[in-house]
Design an enzyme around this catalytic site. Structure first.
Site, short mmCIF file in Angstrom:
data_model
loop_
_atom_site.label_atom_id
_atom_site.label_comp_id
_atom_site.label_asym_id
_atom_site.label_seq_id
_atom_site.Cartn_x
_atom_site.Cartn_y
_atom_site.Cartn_z
N HIS A 107 -10.49 -5.46 -2.40
CA HIS A 107 -9.13 -5.70 -1.91
C HIS A 107 -9.18 -6.02 -0.42
CE1 HIS A 107 -10.05 -1.40 -1.74
NE2 HIS A 107 -9.33 -1.36 -0.62
N HIS A 130 -6.97 -5.85 3.03
CA HIS A 130 -5.80 -5.23 3.66
C HIS A 130 -5.14 -6.21 4.61
CE1 HIS A 130 -6.79 -0.89 2.79
NE2 HIS A 130 -8.01 -1.37 2.71
N ASP A 166 0.85 -1.20 0.00
CA ASP A 166 0.00 0.00 0.00
C ASP A 166 0.89 1.25 0.00
OD1 ASP A 166 -3.20 0.45 1.24
OD2 ASP A 166 -1.82 2.13 1.09
N ASN A 202 -12.92 -3.32 3.35
CA ASN A 202 -13.96 -2.29 3.42
C ASN A 202 -14.89 -2.37 2.21
OD1 ASN A 202 -12.62 -1.30 5.72
ND2 ASN A 202 -11.29 -0.01 4.47
#
Ligand code: 5GP
Ligand code: ZN
Length: 137
Positions: free
Chosen positions: A101, A103, A32, A88
């Site tokens: 995605h 995390h 990220d 999310n």
């Protein structure tokens, strides 16, 4: 399906360079650019799925196998004290990139990632009502 306007489609398919730590036919995992903590990585399918609701079942089941593999690697080489695994869906939940995605956020004692929520309250009646409507076979 790819979405020509989607940044994660471009990164996952190699059109935009990324700091890739894993790649196969279906997924790319890259670091990220706005990390919550050192080693923050994203597991991203190469096909475009906006969120968990659309994600194809086989890919969905593979995501957590990959998460485990990478979590073990992070613990081994980063010596992190813990790992948050987050995903999310929808702006209200904090989603800012509308391509599914997951995390992987390594956590370190005293870090500033600050991933937490304020615990609320629930009555026994509310719990019963929720069980009634949420229960799935
Ligand atoms: P979300 O808020 O949608 O759950 O997470 C999006 C994540 O993607 C954020 O943590 C953000 O830092 C990261 N991100 C956004 N654009 C890019 C990019 O172009 N490259 C990389 N490597 N990460 C990005
Ligand atoms: Zn996409």
């Amino acid at each position: 399906m790819k979405d020509s306007t989607c940044i994660f489609c471009k990164i996952a398919n190699g059109e935009i360079p990324s700091s890739t730590i894993y790649e196969d036919e279906d997924f790319r995992v890259f670091l990220d650019l706005g990390p919550a903590a050192k080693g923050h990585a994203l597991i991203v399918p190469k096909e475009h799925y906006a969120s968990i609701y659309e994600l194809e079942d086989t890919l969905c089941s593979r995501v957590f196998l990959l998460a485990k593999k990478l979590a073990l690697r992070m613990r081994e080489v980063l010596h992190c004290d813990g790992i948050n695994i987050m995903q999310n869906n929808g702006p209200v939940a904090g989603q800012t990139v509308f391509h599914f995605h997951l995390h992987l956020i390594p956590r370190y004692e005293g870090d500033s990632a600050g991933i937490r929520w304020n615990p609320g309250n629930v009555t026994p009646e509310e719990l019963a009502e929720l069980v009634e409507i949420l229960r799935v076979e």
